[in-house]
Design a protein around this motif. Sequence first.
Motif, short mmCIF file in Angstrom:
data_model
loop_
_atom_site.label_atom_id
_atom_site.label_comp_id
_atom_site.label_asym_id
_atom_site.label_seq_id
_atom_site.Cartn_x
_atom_site.Cartn_y
_atom_site.Cartn_z
N LEU A 29 0.83 -1.21 0.00
CA LEU A 29 0.00 0.00 0.00
C LEU A 29 0.87 1.26 0.00
N GLN A 30 1.92 1.24 0.80
CA GLN A 30 2.83 2.38 0.85
C GLN A 30 3.49 2.62 -0.50
N GLY A 31 3.68 1.55 -1.26
CA GLY A 31 4.28 1.66 -2.59
C GLY A 31 3.29 2.05 -3.67
N GLY A 32 2.02 2.17 -3.31
CA GLY A 32 1.01 2.61 -4.27
C GLY A 32 0.18 1.51 -4.90
N ALA A 33 0.37 0.27 -4.47
CA ALA A 33 -0.39 -0.86 -5.04
C ALA A 33 -1.82 -0.86 -4.53
N THR A 34 -2.69 -1.51 -5.27
CA THR A 34 -4.04 -1.79 -4.83
C THR A 34 -3.99 -3.14 -4.13
N VAL A 35 -4.42 -3.17 -2.86
CA VAL A 35 -4.22 -4.36 -2.06
C VAL A 35 -5.52 -4.80 -1.38
N ALA A 36 -5.78 -6.10 -1.44
CA ALA A 36 -6.86 -6.71 -0.67
C ALA A 36 -6.22 -7.61 0.37
N LEU A 37 -6.63 -7.46 1.61
CA LEU A 37 -6.12 -8.29 2.69
C LEU A 37 -7.00 -9.52 2.81
N ALA A 38 -6.40 -10.69 2.83
CA ALA A 38 -7.16 -11.93 2.94
C ALA A 38 -6.69 -12.74 4.14
N SER A 39 -7.66 -13.27 4.85
CA SER A 39 -7.40 -14.22 5.93
C SER A 39 -8.72 -14.91 6.23
N ARG A 40 -8.73 -15.76 7.23
CA ARG A 40 -9.93 -16.52 7.51
C ARG A 40 -11.10 -15.65 7.97
N GLY A 41 -10.87 -14.38 8.12
CA GLY A 41 -11.96 -13.47 8.49
C GLY A 41 -12.04 -13.27 9.98
N GLY A 42 -13.09 -12.60 10.39
CA GLY A 42 -13.29 -12.36 11.80
C GLY A 42 -12.72 -11.04 12.27
N THR A 43 -12.62 -10.93 13.57
CA THR A 43 -12.21 -9.68 14.21
C THR A 43 -10.81 -9.24 13.82
N LYS A 44 -9.86 -10.19 13.74
CA LYS A 44 -8.48 -9.81 13.41
C LYS A 44 -8.39 -9.18 12.03
N LEU A 45 -9.10 -9.73 11.06
CA LEU A 45 -9.09 -9.16 9.71
C LEU A 45 -9.73 -7.78 9.72
N ASP A 46 -10.86 -7.65 10.40
CA ASP A 46 -11.54 -6.36 10.50
C ASP A 46 -10.63 -5.30 11.14
N GLN A 47 -9.92 -5.70 12.19
CA GLN A 47 -9.02 -4.76 12.88
C GLN A 47 -7.85 -4.36 11.98
N ALA A 48 -7.32 -5.29 11.22
CA ALA A 48 -6.21 -4.98 10.31
C ALA A 48 -6.65 -3.99 9.24
N VAL A 49 -7.83 -4.22 8.68
CA VAL A 49 -8.36 -3.31 7.65
C VAL A 49 -8.59 -1.93 8.26
N GLU A 50 -9.17 -1.86 9.43
CA GLU A 50 -9.43 -0.57 10.07
C GLU A 50 -8.14 0.17 10.39
N LYS A 51 -7.12 -0.55 10.82
CA LYS A 51 -5.82 0.08 11.11
C LYS A 51 -5.25 0.74 9.86
N LEU A 52 -5.32 0.06 8.74
CA LEU A 52 -4.82 0.63 7.48
C LEU A 52 -5.67 1.79 7.00
N LYS A 53 -6.96 1.70 7.20
CA LYS A 53 -7.86 2.80 6.83
C LYS A 53 -7.55 4.05 7.67
N ARG A 54 -7.27 3.85 8.95
CA ARG A 54 -6.91 4.99 9.81
C ARG A 54 -5.61 5.65 9.35
N GLN A 55 -4.74 4.88 8.71
CA GLN A 55 -3.49 5.41 8.17
C GLN A 55 -3.70 6.07 6.80
N GLY A 56 -4.95 6.02 6.30
CA GLY A 56 -5.27 6.68 5.04
C GLY A 56 -5.21 5.78 3.81
N TYR A 57 -5.07 4.47 4.02
CA TYR A 57 -5.00 3.55 2.89
C TYR A 57 -6.38 2.98 2.57
N PRO A 58 -6.70 2.81 1.30
CA PRO A 58 -7.99 2.21 0.92
C PRO A 58 -7.90 0.69 1.04
#
Length: 106
Positions: A29-58
């Motif tokens: 993401l820092q390098g400008g790529a379009t990135v989808a985060l994949a894992s088994r789902g659940g709270t950890k995935l949601d938290q990871a996505v939210e952390k990156l969104k707070r940093q300004g990444y889509p």
Amino acid sequence: MNTKELRNIHALVTGASSGLGFSMAEALLQGGATVALASRGGTKLDQAVEKLKRQGYPAVGIPLDVRSEQSVKKTKEQTFSPACLESRSIEEIHQKRELYSTRANR
């Protein structure tokens, strides 16, 4: 890293809810790529996505269990469909993936 270096790269990072997978997704993401985060789902995935969104990444999370052939095939069909690969942003990919999933389930 110049944020334009990876501008035309689309990546699906597995194991991205923590550890090396998360770090790889963040670096892409820092390098400008379009990135989808994949894992088994659940709270950890949601938290990871939210952390990156707070940093300004889509960021978007995709539930994926790499131990399941059916899960991998479904994610491949939905994420790497021609419509998704033509997308310019992660938001477009997520919207097209949802649309494709809805059509496939009819």
